[in-house]
Design a protein around this motif. Sequence first.
Motif, PDB file in Angstrom:
ATOM      1  N   MET A 111       0.864  -1.196   0.000  1.00  0.00           N
ATOM      2  CA  MET A 111       0.000   0.000   0.000  1.00  0.00           C
ATOM      3  C   MET A 111       0.891   1.234   0.000  1.00  0.00           C
ATOM      4  SD  MET A 111      -3.407  -0.615   0.311  1.00  0.00           S
ATOM      5  CE  MET A 111      -4.161   0.620   1.351  1.00  0.00           C
TER       6      MET A 111
ATOM      7  N   LYS B 155      -4.753   6.913   3.388  1.00  0.00           N
ATOM      8  CA  LYS B 155      -4.284   5.522   3.385  1.00  0.00           C
ATOM      9  C   LYS B 155      -4.376   4.884   4.772  1.00  0.00           C
ATOM     10  CE  LYS B 155       0.035   5.152   3.233  1.00  0.00           C
ATOM     11  NZ  LYS B 155       1.461   5.240   2.893  1.00  0.00           N
TER      12      LYS B 155
ATOM     13  N   ASP C  53       3.094  -1.032   4.182  1.00  0.00           N
ATOM     14  CA  ASP C  53       2.762   0.374   3.973  1.00  0.00           C
ATOM     15  C   ASP C  53       4.072   1.111   3.697  1.00  0.00           C
ATOM     16  OD1 ASP C  53       1.949   2.982   4.029  1.00  0.00           O
ATOM     17  OD2 ASP C  53       1.161   2.958   6.073  1.00  0.00           O
TER      18      ASP C  53
ATOM     19  N   ILE D 254      -3.157   4.759  -2.836  1.00  0.00           N
ATOM     20  CA  ILE D 254      -4.290   5.621  -2.459  1.00  0.00           C
ATOM     21  C   ILE D 254      -3.890   7.055  -2.771  1.00  0.00           C
ATOM     22  CG2 ILE D 254      -5.878   6.309  -0.617  1.00  0.00           C
ATOM     23  CD1 ILE D 254      -5.916   3.282  -1.181  1.00  0.00           C
TER      24      ILE D 254
END
Length: 211
Positions: free
Chosen positions: A21, A29, A113, A134
Amino acid sequence: MYMRYFSRLYSAMAGPRPVVMSGPSGAGKSTLLKRLMKEYDSVFGFSVSHTTRNPRPGEVNGKDYHYVTREVMQQGIDNGEFIENAVFSGNMYGTSKAAVQDVQAKNLICILDIDMQGVRNIKKTDLNPIYITIQPPSMDILEKRLRDRKTESEESLQRRLHAAMVDMEISKEPGLFDIVIVNDNLEAAYDELKQALLEEITKVREISASS
């Protein structure tokens, strides 16, 4: 050498694909990730990154990040303990092998992340994650979100805005991400995120049900 070894290790490990991500600070996010982890707490595991920055109010060491000194972080990098590492706003960030392995050992989908530098580094391995970014609807909205936090100095804020602008441009690069989610509406963005991960979520639940 350690990168090749780690790639082979991952090839040998069966299980659901990890999820990378990415996205600029203020795009939403973290909010989406927390919601995903809450709804599917027995499906996803969060890869806790290391950083040399100071904790923000409410952040917990070992949960949000592993907060370490530059010396400790650099030593870990030199020893080959990290899959990827990057410098952002003067602070070091990185994902350790151990953090990912801890999650996969529990047969959970590992969420990483990371920033754009990290995404490019992982592209060089055969980790084979699902790449999701995102993105904010616009720079103006992103700036408002960051200012509303009231956690940044003006200098720090400008650095984040510049980094976000670069991030938004890079995210348009063909083939870099499997899914690009523009977070204009939180509910819609969350639904889109769930749909993108539905196949892997189903796999984990089937394995859990049969064990």
